[in-house]
Design a protein around this motif. Structure first.
Motif, PDB file in Angstrom:
ATOM      1  N   LEU A  35       0.833  -1.193   0.000  1.00 21.08           N
ATOM      2  CA  LEU A  35       0.000   0.000   0.000  1.00 21.08           C
ATOM      3  C   LEU A  35       0.870   1.245   0.000  1.00 21.08           C
ATOM      4  CD1 LEU A  35      -2.817  -0.875   2.583  1.00 21.08           C
ATOM      5  CD2 LEU A  35      -2.939  -0.960   0.100  1.00 21.08           C
ATOM      6  N   GLN A  36       0.409   2.271  -0.711  1.00 21.36           N
ATOM      7  CA  GLN A  36       1.070   3.570  -0.699  1.00 21.36           C
ATOM      8  C   GLN A  36       0.118   4.580  -0.065  1.00 21.36           C
ATOM      9  OE1 GLN A  36       2.813   4.667  -4.472  1.00 21.36           O
ATOM     10  NE2 GLN A  36       3.189   2.521  -5.036  1.00 21.36           N
ATOM     11  N   ALA A  37       0.675   5.429   0.786  1.00 20.06           N
ATOM     12  CA  ALA A  37      -0.158   6.319   1.589  1.00 20.06           C
ATOM     13  C   ALA A  37      -1.064   7.205   0.748  1.00 20.06           C
ATOM     14  CB  ALA A  37       0.735   7.176   2.497  1.00 20.06           C
ATOM     15  N   ASN A  38      -0.611   7.644  -0.426  1.00 20.47           N
ATOM     16  CA  ASN A  38      -1.380   8.602  -1.224  1.00 20.47           C
ATOM     17  C   ASN A  38      -2.295   7.958  -2.254  1.00 20.47           C
ATOM     18  OD1 ASN A  38       0.742   7.615  -2.704  1.00 20.47           O
ATOM     19  ND2 ASN A  38       1.170   9.551  -3.769  1.00 20.47           N
ATOM     20  N   ILE A  39      -2.360   6.628  -2.290  1.00 21.13           N
ATOM     21  CA  ILE A  39      -3.211   5.935  -3.261  1.00 21.13           C
ATOM     22  C   ILE A  39      -4.265   5.143  -2.502  1.00 21.13           C
ATOM     23  CG2 ILE A  39      -3.296   4.230  -5.121  1.00 21.13           C
ATOM     24  CD1 ILE A  39      -0.424   4.908  -5.790  1.00 21.13           C
ATOM     25  N   PRO A  40      -5.562   5.450  -2.687  1.00 22.86           N
ATOM     26  CA  PRO A  40      -6.613   4.708  -1.983  1.00 22.86           C
ATOM     27  C   PRO A  40      -6.626   3.231  -2.396  1.00 22.86           C
ATOM     28  CG  PRO A  40      -7.470   6.762  -2.902  1.00 22.86           C
ATOM     29  CD  PRO A  40      -6.114   6.557  -3.503  1.00 22.86           C
ATOM     30  N   ALA A  41      -6.498   2.341  -1.442  1.00 22.19           N
ATOM     31  CA  ALA A  41      -6.491   0.896  -1.724  1.00 22.19           C
ATOM     32  C   ALA A  41      -6.669   0.137  -0.419  1.00 22.19           C
ATOM     33  CB  ALA A  41      -5.192   0.485  -2.423  1.00 22.19           C
ATOM     34  N   TRP A  42      -7.023  -1.165  -0.574  1.00 29.23           N
ATOM     35  CA  TRP A  42      -7.203  -2.053   0.572  1.00 29.23           C
ATOM     36  C   TRP A  42      -6.119  -3.125   0.585  1.00 29.23           C
ATOM     37  CZ3 TRP A  42     -10.653  -0.147   3.761  1.00 29.23           C
ATOM     38  CH2 TRP A  42     -11.806   0.486   3.290  1.00 29.23           C
ATOM     39  N   SER A  43      -5.806  -3.617   1.773  1.00 29.91           N
ATOM     40  CA  SER A  43      -4.961  -4.798   1.963  1.00 29.91           C
ATOM     41  C   SER A  43      -5.770  -5.802   2.763  1.00 29.91           C
ATOM     42  CB  SER A  43      -3.675  -4.431   2.705  1.00 29.91           C
ATOM     43  OG  SER A  43      -2.928  -5.601   3.020  1.00 29.91           O
ATOM     44  N   VAL A  44      -5.877  -7.060   2.272  1.00 26.09           N
ATOM     45  CA  VAL A  44      -6.752  -8.067   2.871  1.00 26.09           C
ATOM     46  C   VAL A  44      -5.924  -9.266   3.306  1.00 26.09           C
ATOM     47  CG1 VAL A  44      -8.804  -9.518   2.531  1.00 26.09           C
ATOM     48  CG2 VAL A  44      -8.643  -7.300   1.386  1.00 26.09           C
ATOM     49  N   GLU A  45      -6.239  -9.807   4.477  1.00 24.77           N
ATOM     50  CA  GLU A  45      -5.572 -11.020   4.956  1.00 24.77           C
ATOM     51  C   GLU A  45      -5.922 -12.181   4.034  1.00 24.77           C
ATOM     52  OE1 GLU A  45      -5.112 -14.742   7.110  1.00 24.77           O
ATOM     53  OE2 GLU A  45      -7.067 -13.805   6.784  1.00 24.77           O
ATOM     54  N   GLU A  46      -4.920 -13.015   3.689  1.00 20.84           N
ATOM     55  CA  GLU A  46      -5.108 -14.028   2.655  1.00 20.84           C
ATOM     56  C   GLU A  46      -6.156 -15.067   3.020  1.00 20.84           C
ATOM     57  OE1 GLU A  46      -1.871 -16.623   1.873  1.00 20.84           O
ATOM     58  OE2 GLU A  46      -1.165 -16.715   3.946  1.00 20.84           O
ATOM     59  N   GLY A  47      -6.242 -15.461   4.297  1.00 17.58           N
ATOM     60  CA  GLY A  47      -7.243 -16.440   4.703  1.00 17.58           C
ATOM     61  C   GLY A  47      -8.651 -15.908   4.531  1.00 17.58           C
ATOM     62  N   LEU A  48      -8.867 -14.650   4.915  1.00 16.90           N
ATOM     63  CA  LEU A  48     -10.182 -14.032   4.728  1.00 16.90           C
ATOM     64  C   LEU A  48     -10.516 -13.918   3.248  1.00 16.90           C
ATOM     65  CD1 LEU A  48     -12.547 -12.409   6.172  1.00 16.90           C
ATOM     66  CD2 LEU A  48     -11.271 -10.383   5.482  1.00 16.90           C
ATOM     67  N   ALA A  49      -9.529 -13.546   2.453  1.00 16.34           N
ATOM     68  CA  ALA A  49      -9.757 -13.421   1.016  1.00 16.34           C
ATOM     69  C   ALA A  49     -10.164 -14.753   0.393  1.00 16.34           C
ATOM     70  CB  ALA A  49      -8.495 -12.886   0.339  1.00 16.34           C
ATOM     71  N   LYS A  50      -9.526 -15.823   0.825  1.00 17.93           N
ATOM     72  CA  LYS A  50      -9.876 -17.144   0.301  1.00 17.93           C
ATOM     73  C   LYS A  50     -11.291 -17.536   0.708  1.00 17.93           C
ATOM     74  CE  LYS A  50      -8.274 -21.962   0.254  1.00 17.93           C
ATOM     75  NZ  LYS A  50      -7.244 -22.901   0.779  1.00 17.93           N
ATOM     76  N   THR A  51     -11.658 -17.246   1.961  1.00 21.70           N
ATOM     77  CA  THR A  51     -12.981 -17.617   2.449  1.00 21.70           C
ATOM     78  C   THR A  51     -14.080 -16.847   1.734  1.00 21.70           C
ATOM     79  OG1 THR A  51     -12.059 -18.130   4.631  1.00 21.70           O
ATOM     80  CG2 THR A  51     -14.426 -17.763   4.520  1.00 21.70           C
ATOM     81  N   LEU A  52     -13.847 -15.555   1.481  1.00 21.72           N
ATOM     82  CA  LEU A  52     -14.881 -14.703   0.899  1.00 21.72           C
ATOM     83  C   LEU A  52     -14.734 -14.528  -0.607  1.00 21.72           C
ATOM     84  CD1 LEU A  52     -15.107 -11.930   3.651  1.00 21.72           C
ATOM     85  CD2 LEU A  52     -16.566 -13.927   3.333  1.00 21.72           C
ATOM     86  N   GLY A  53     -13.741 -15.169  -1.215  1.00 17.36           N
ATOM     87  CA  GLY A  53     -13.587 -15.087  -2.668  1.00 17.36           C
ATOM     88  C   GLY A  53     -13.115 -13.735  -3.150  1.00 17.36           C
TER      89      GLY A  53
END
Length: 841
Positions: free
Chosen positions: A603-621
């Motif tokens: 992530l870069q402070a000046n660019i809006p974006a999300w970072s997601v934990e890999e286990g949660l990402a796998k569970t929720l697709g």
């Protein structure tokens, strides 16, 4: 007459020891199943009952608007106890009129009539909870000194210590709440349902719901959460729930402990299934003993059946006699197994009394009845085919002793395997899991038995001495029987050894992985304006100021502009995650502090974006590049997923499932959270810190770890009981094998005595035979447990752990002791056999 004959035959066979091994094996199987069933039932009732207390009721209807009266009226018609609560935020102030503190015996008195025209001296935001007179229905409402209390009466209020510190008041003070003046009659110490109420993170004021209408606090746009709480008999609750479900409106939801604490119910169900599968392992080993015992019984009763056939009994009548004999064995085993199971679980509960959160409720007879029925089915499946073949004995057997009915042993093993698979499926409720467990048990038995035979053959070339050579040759002659004994005994010993590795070595290795200065406390609900004061508090104690991270509540609205619908997910955990509120945070600016990125870019402070934990990402697709939308304080915030990261949850640092860049969440408000290490000699400072900042909640991780250790101790102790019964079942296989070869051993002893061998030499040979059997089984068990524990630590949990080289030595000694103790008396009898046996035969 027929019953008299059946009873006479059973009594004589029992006195002669014909049913001894069969009865012992079945008793152990029933004891294992009944003890596990009883203790899991009692623990489930205890924990679910405690969970009901944390819910404050047996069933709760939550609503974001006032609940219609017909629902509560219908509950009262069905003799259910009913309570109501309404929770909302409101400003609370100290009324300027002075008042004397309330005496200890006068806390629940009517409030004095006080003018509402004067302005309060101080104001603060609090969570107001209006409750009915019967609140709570489950659990206890307690004051700060631990005494039980009831809901406040009209004109009264209970407050917590945080609100007391903020307002600087005492019991007896008058508070302005809306248009009301309420007298403080006590300081709250415990609310049973506070764990499920996030508003309890704010200072609490509890009042009677009879004052709610007059307070003037409720109106259009009020953020009120209503709860209708019910308690009573399960059938009445179920009937009311069926009636109420179609009447639910938007914003209303029914919750029981299974809904509010699904992870608890799921964990208990999984633990129960696992323990029952472990108990079924004891039943599997007992089944091997029962097959061997049934074969011996058939061999010794050919003549009796032939006589019955000679005297005119039909095959059907003989089969009925044999089935009645089995039923009587099952009945006696049910009684003995029930007593043994009750004694086992009672002794276990007594030993674990200090580890239990509360006394266990009394158990029911259902687990014993179920175990007895399963025992009968197991007996019929294991011994039935052999005894039904026994009924085929022709009358000619009286004259020609060489005639024996064709006992289809393969069919018997096939029936037993099918029966055990059916029981596995019934307990696991999953055909794939049942097949895996069944195949695993068979493979383990085969591998342990095969490896044992290989080791015995190797020992024959290494170990010196004539006695040892003779013992090893005798073991090699009965390979199938010896393999069954080795497999059964080593499997039981391996379970106990593996449990020792997991509970001691593995847990110790995991604890050693935690750094000495790893955070052992969490602080939550820190307000942004308190950041400098928190740093000052730590500085005064000579401690480094902890890192504070924002914690922002947000509800997941959309994935790639498509609304999130929890029912679209098949997994229960995914559904819960999709409908819950997330704790969001701002990612650190330093890339090294953002965690291990497994996909995407930092992530870069000046660019809006999300970072997601890999286990949660796998569970929720969720994948890199997907757009997530969260509702934060009523404002939808959308941004793409820049990366998936791996979170080290075991580090005890503050971690989040979802983090956003600074430009995405910088403008959002919320509380702060931190983790920090506090030396043991400075823990007393926590109390003064919390008194100075009562809105902050501090969680002691050490207490959490102690609770985890308590749960592990409880579960492993129950499992150890099951595995001890598995070892007993394995020893029963040794006894059954000894019974099966009894006549052959007697003939061998007679021949060797005729050739000049002394009884001491014969006893020595069989002693060495049993010791070798126990030693090889112990070696396989200890070695297998060490290797499995090491694989579990290094490959699954990524914890470095050395092999426990002493464990095989301990299991060898234990195996030798158990094997020798089991058979020593029988071997002494065999060794006294005289050559006259040959003449009698």
């Amino acid at each position: 007459m027929k019953w008299s004959m059946n009873w006479t035959l059973f009594r004589r066979s029992l006195a002669a020891g014909e049913f001894r091994t069969l009865l012992l094996a079945l008793t152990i199987a029933i004891a294992a199943l009944s003890s596990v069933g009883s203790i899991t039932e009692r623990v489930q009732h205890l924990l679910l009952g405690q969970a009901n207390e944390t819910l404050g009721a047996d069933l709760v209807l939550r609503s974001d608007h006032e609940i219609a009266a017909p629902l509560s009226n219908a509950a009262q018609v069905q003799d259910l106890r009913v309570a109501k609560t309404a929770t909302f935020p409101s400003m609370v102030g100290v009324h300027p009129q002075a008042s004397a503190p309330v005496a200890a015996g006068e806390q629940h008195v009517a409030a004095a009539s006080i003018s509402a025209e004067t302005e309060p001296a101080a104001l603060t935001l609090a969570s107001v909870k209006a409750v009915s007179d019967l609140y709570p229905l489950r659990g206890d409402l307690r004051l700060q000194d631990g005494t039980r209390t009831t809901a406040p009466q009209a004109g009264q209020a209970l407050i917590d210590q945080r609100l007391q510190s903020m307002l600087g008041i005492e019991v007896g003070s008058i508070l302005d709440v809306g248009l009301l003046q309420l007298r403080v009659v006590g300081i709250l110490g415990q609310e049973p349902d506070a764990a499920f109420d996030f508003s309890s993170l704010q200072p609490r004021l509890m009042m009677n719901d009879a004052d709610l209408a007059a307070s003037g606090l409720l109106g259009f746009g009020s953020r009120v959460k209503y709860r209708l709480m019910l308690a009573g008999d399960a059938p009445a609750l179920a009937e009311w729930r069926l009636q109420a479900a179609p009447q639910l409106e938007r914003g209303q939801k029914l919750e029981s402990v299974s809904d509010a604490r699904p992870e608890l119910k799921d964990a208990l169900d999984r633990a129960s299934r696992f323990l029952k599968l472990a108990a079924l392992l004891a039943a599997c080993l007992a089944a091997v003993a029962m097959i061997l015992a049934a074969r011996r019984f058939a061999l010794r009763h050919y003549d009796m059946v032939a006589l019955l056939r000679t005297f005119g009994a039909t095959r059907r009548q003989v089969q009925q006699i044999l089935l009645v004999q089995l039923a009587l064995v099952a009945a006696m085993a049910a009684l003995l197994g029930g007593v043994l199971g009750w004694l086992s679980q009672s002794a276990l509960v007594a030993l674990l009394k200090s580890s239990l959160p509360a006394p266990l409720p009394a158990g029911s007879s259902l687990p014993w009845l179920l175990a007895s029925v399963l025992g009968l089915v197991l007996l019929l499946g294991c011994a039935g085919p052999m005894l039904m073949a026994l009924a085929q004995t022709p009358p000619l057997r009286v004259l020609r002793r060489e005639i024996e009915p064709s006992a289809r042993v393969g069919l018997q093993w096939l029936v037993t395997a099918g029966l055990m698979l059916g029981l596995l499926y019934w307990i696991a409720n999953d055909i794939q899991l049942a097949l895996m467990v069944g195949a695993g048990v068979l493979l383990a038995l085969a591998l342990a038995g095969g490896l044992g035979l290989v080791l015995l053959r190797g020992l024959q070339r290494i170990l010196p001495g004539a006695t040892v050579k003779i013992a090893l040759r005798q073991l090699q002659r009965q390979r199938v029987l010896v393999a069954a004994q080795l497999g059964a005994l080593s499997l039981g010993l391996m379970g106990i050894a593996l449990l020792t590795v997991v509970q001691s070595d593995l847990l110790s290795a995991w604890q050693r992985q935690i750094p000495a200065n790893a955070p052992n406390h969490f602080a939550i609900n820190i307000q942004p304006e308190q950041a400098s004061a928190v740093a000052q508090q730590f500085s005064q104690q000579g401690l480094a100021a902890p890192t504070l991270l924002p914690m922002i509540r947000g509800r997941w609205l959309a994935l790639n502009q498509q609304p999130v619908e929890p029912e679209r997910y098949s997994e229960a955990r995914a559904q819960r995650l999709a409908e819950r509120e997330f704790n969001l945070s701002v990612a650190p600016s330093a890339v090294s502090e953002q965690g291990k990125i497994v996909a995407g870019q930092p992530l870069q402070a000046n660019i809006p974006a999300w970072s997601v934990e890999e286990g949660l990402a796998k569970t929720l697709g969720i994948a890199v590049g997907d757009t997530l939308t969260f509702d934060v304080g009523g404002i939808p915030i959308s941004a793409p997923v820049a990366n998936l990261r791996q979170v080290a949850w075991e580090s005890f640092q503050v971690n989040f499932f979802v983090m956003g860049s600074a430009s995405l969440l910088q403008a959002q408000t919320g509380s702060w959270i931190s983790s920090f290490y506090l030396p043991p000699n400075q823990t007393q400072w926590i109390a003064s810190w919390v008194r100075a900042m009562p809105n902050i909640t501090v969680i002691d991780v050490g207490q959490v770890l102690n609770e985890v250790q308590r749960v592990i101790t409880l579960a492993s102790s129950v499992l150890r009981l099951v595995l001890i019964l598995c070892v007993l079942a394995g020893l029963t296989v040794l006894i059954a094998a000894l019974d099966t070869t009894e006549s052959e051993r007697r003939r061998e002893a007679a021949i060797m005595r005729a050739l000049g061998a002394t009884s001491k030499r014969l006893a020595a040979v069989w002693w060495v035979e049993s010791l070798l059997l126990g030693a090889v089984a112990g070696l396989i068990a200890g070695g297998g447990a060490s290797v499995l524990g090491w694989c579990l630590a290094t490959q699954l949990l990524n914890i470095p752990m050395a092999l426990n080289l002493l464990l095989p030595l301990y299991t060898i000694l234990l195996g030798m002791f158990l094997a020798a103790l089991t058979v020593w008396r029988r071997l002494r009898v065999f060794a006294q056999t005289t050559p006259m046996v040959l003449l009698k035969d």
